[in-house]
Design a protein around this motif. Structure first.
Motif, PDB file in Angstrom:
ATOM      1  N   GLU A  29      -4.648  -6.316   3.674  1.00  0.00           N
ATOM      2  CA  GLU A  29      -4.283  -6.118   2.272  1.00  0.00           C
ATOM      3  C   GLU A  29      -2.819  -6.522   2.118  1.00  0.00           C
ATOM      4  O   GLU A  29      -1.948  -5.997   2.807  1.00  0.00           O
ATOM      5  CB  GLU A  29      -4.475  -4.648   1.898  1.00  0.00           C
ATOM      6  N   VAL A  30      -2.539  -7.476   1.217  1.00  0.00           N
ATOM      7  CA  VAL A  30      -1.185  -8.014   1.083  1.00  0.00           C
ATOM      8  C   VAL A  30      -0.698  -7.897  -0.360  1.00  0.00           C
ATOM      9  O   VAL A  30      -1.487  -7.709  -1.290  1.00  0.00           O
ATOM     10  CB  VAL A  30      -1.113  -9.499   1.518  1.00  0.00           C
ATOM     11  N   MET A  31       0.620  -8.008  -0.519  1.00  0.00           N
ATOM     12  CA  MET A  31       1.248  -8.070  -1.828  1.00  0.00           C
ATOM     13  C   MET A  31       2.137  -9.295  -1.865  1.00  0.00           C
ATOM     14  O   MET A  31       2.852  -9.575  -0.904  1.00  0.00           O
ATOM     15  CB  MET A  31       2.095  -6.834  -2.110  1.00  0.00           C
ATOM     16  N   THR A  32       2.090 -10.030  -2.973  1.00  0.00           N
ATOM     17  CA  THR A  32       2.930 -11.214  -3.119  1.00  0.00           C
ATOM     18  C   THR A  32       4.276 -10.827  -3.730  1.00  0.00           C
ATOM     19  O   THR A  32       4.478  -9.691  -4.156  1.00  0.00           O
ATOM     20  CB  THR A  32       2.255 -12.263  -4.019  1.00  0.00           C
ATOM     21  N   ASN A  33       5.194 -11.789  -3.770  1.00  0.00           N
ATOM     22  CA  ASN A  33       6.516 -11.550  -4.350  1.00  0.00           C
ATOM     23  C   ASN A  33       6.441 -11.200  -5.827  1.00  0.00           C
ATOM     24  O   ASN A  33       7.307 -10.523  -6.347  1.00  0.00           O
ATOM     25  CB  ASN A  33       7.405 -12.784  -4.178  1.00  0.00           C
ATOM     26  N   PHE A  34       5.417 -11.677  -6.507  1.00  0.00           N
ATOM     27  CA  PHE A  34       5.306 -11.429  -7.936  1.00  0.00           C
ATOM     28  C   PHE A  34       4.366 -10.280  -8.253  1.00  0.00           C
ATOM     29  O   PHE A  34       3.924 -10.127  -9.393  1.00  0.00           O
ATOM     30  CB  PHE A  34       4.911 -12.704  -8.694  1.00  0.00           C
ATOM     31  N   GLY A  35       4.021  -9.443  -7.263  1.00  0.00           N
ATOM     32  CA  GLY A  35       3.304  -8.206  -7.506  1.00  0.00           C
ATOM     33  C   GLY A  35       1.794  -8.295  -7.530  1.00  0.00           C
ATOM     34  O   GLY A  35       1.136  -7.378  -8.002  1.00  0.00           O
ATOM     35  N   LEU A  36       1.232  -9.354  -7.018  1.00  0.00           N
ATOM     36  CA  LEU A  36      -0.220  -9.516  -6.982  1.00  0.00           C
ATOM     37  C   LEU A  36      -0.749  -8.925  -5.676  1.00  0.00           C
ATOM     38  O   LEU A  36      -0.308  -9.302  -4.596  1.00  0.00           O
ATOM     39  CB  LEU A  36      -0.584 -11.001  -7.080  1.00  0.00           C
ATOM     40  N   GLN A  48       4.749 -18.549   1.610  1.00  0.00           N
ATOM     41  CA  GLN A  48       6.006 -17.805   1.575  1.00  0.00           C
ATOM     42  C   GLN A  48       6.061 -16.783   0.456  1.00  0.00           C
ATOM     43  O   GLN A  48       6.976 -15.972   0.410  1.00  0.00           O
ATOM     44  CB  GLN A  48       7.178 -18.774   1.456  1.00  0.00           C
ATOM     45  N   THR A  49       5.085 -16.795  -0.451  1.00  0.00           N
ATOM     46  CA  THR A  49       5.066 -15.776  -1.503  1.00  0.00           C
ATOM     47  C   THR A  49       4.474 -14.465  -1.010  1.00  0.00           C
ATOM     48  O   THR A  49       4.560 -13.469  -1.726  1.00  0.00           O
ATOM     49  CB  THR A  49       4.271 -16.250  -2.731  1.00  0.00           C
ATOM     50  N   LEU A  50       3.906 -14.445   0.178  1.00  0.00           N
ATOM     51  CA  LEU A  50       3.367 -13.200   0.724  1.00  0.00           C
ATOM     52  C   LEU A  50       4.537 -12.325   1.146  1.00  0.00           C
ATOM     53  O   LEU A  50       5.247 -12.617   2.098  1.00  0.00           O
ATOM     54  CB  LEU A  50       2.446 -13.486   1.911  1.00  0.00           C
ATOM     55  N   ALA A  51       4.752 -11.231   0.408  1.00  0.00           N
ATOM     56  CA  ALA A  51       5.932 -10.400   0.627  1.00  0.00           C
ATOM     57  C   ALA A  51       5.723  -9.377   1.741  1.00  0.00           C
ATOM     58  O   ALA A  51       6.583  -9.215   2.600  1.00  0.00           O
ATOM     59  CB  ALA A  51       6.311  -9.676  -0.662  1.00  0.00           C
ATOM     60  N   ARG A  52       4.581  -8.697   1.714  1.00  0.00           N
ATOM     61  CA  ARG A  52       4.382  -7.647   2.723  1.00  0.00           C
ATOM     62  C   ARG A  52       2.903  -7.327   2.868  1.00  0.00           C
ATOM     63  O   ARG A  52       2.097  -7.647   2.003  1.00  0.00           O
ATOM     64  CB  ARG A  52       5.158  -6.385   2.373  1.00  0.00           C
ATOM     65  N   VAL A  53       2.606  -6.650   3.959  1.00  0.00           N
ATOM     66  CA  VAL A  53       1.261  -6.143   4.208  1.00  0.00           C
ATOM     67  C   VAL A  53       1.243  -4.705   3.711  1.00  0.00           C
ATOM     68  O   VAL A  53       2.112  -3.905   4.053  1.00  0.00           O
ATOM     69  CB  VAL A  53       0.907  -6.216   5.708  1.00  0.00           C
ATOM     70  N   VAL A  54       0.268  -4.382   2.866  1.00  0.00           N
ATOM     71  CA  VAL A  54       0.172  -3.044   2.296  1.00  0.00           C
ATOM     72  C   VAL A  54      -0.408  -2.125   3.358  1.00  0.00           C
ATOM     73  O   VAL A  54      -1.474  -2.377   3.911  1.00  0.00           O
ATOM     74  CB  VAL A  54      -0.713  -3.050   1.026  1.00  0.00           C
ATOM     75  N   ASP A  55       0.301  -1.031   3.614  1.00  0.00           N
ATOM     76  CA  ASP A  55      -0.129  -0.052   4.609  1.00  0.00           C
ATOM     77  C   ASP A  55      -1.042   0.956   3.934  1.00  0.00           C
ATOM     78  O   ASP A  55      -0.654   1.603   2.967  1.00  0.00           O
ATOM     79  CB  ASP A  55       1.085   0.638   5.223  1.00  0.00           C
ATOM     80  N   ASP A  56      -2.260   1.076   4.423  1.00  0.00           N
ATOM     81  CA  ASP A  56      -3.226   2.006   3.837  1.00  0.00           C
ATOM     82  C   ASP A  56      -2.869   3.460   4.118  1.00  0.00           C
ATOM     83  O   ASP A  56      -3.313   4.359   3.425  1.00  0.00           O
ATOM     84  CB  ASP A  56      -4.629   1.735   4.370  1.00  0.00           C
TER      85      ASP A  56
END
Length: 124
Positions: free
Chosen positions: A57-64, A93-101
């Motif tokens: 599960e990931v979040m992009t720089n623009f909040g997606l 490079q827009t992948l900002a972080r991995v969402v921690d469950d």
């Protein structure tokens, strides 16, 4: 007479000015911290790339938010499924972080300034 003064100064050696010494120490500290921060930034980027695997599960720089389905190394693209059957293609490079469950979610309980959660507030 001028000749004698220059030779005596040359024999004493190079006098170290305290201001010059302080400036050299500050310059050395700045260089040290610059290399240190670059090293930390590289380590964080490598850790993030190791966590970017299909199914995460990931979040992009623009909040997606979405599930990472594939990464194309050659084209530098990532495919993210944001809803069942809806896949978007973004730059890697827009992948900002991995969402921690397992992260704690802080819930807003609607507590007002007085601390009364159940009483409605007067808005008059």
């Amino acid at each position: 007479m001028l000749f004698l003064q220059t030779t005596t100064t040359a024999q004493q050696g190079f006098p170290i000015d305290p201001l010059t010494l302080i400036m050299l120490v500050v310059l050395a500290a700045m260089i040290f911290f610059m290399f240190r921060s670059n090293k930390k930034r590289k380590a964080q980027a490598e850790e993030l790339q190791s966590q970017m695997v299909p199914g995460a599960e990931v979040m992009t720089n623009f909040g997606l938010f979405g599930e990472l389905t594939a990464i194309d190394e050659e084209r530098n693209e990532a495919l993210i499924e944001i809803a069942p059957g809806t896949i978007v293609r973004v730059h890697r490079q827009t992948l900002a972080r991995v969402v921690d469950d397992h992260a704690e979610v802080v819930e807003d309980r609607g507590i007002d300034e007085a601390g009364d959660a159940d009483e409605p507030r007067d808005r008059a």
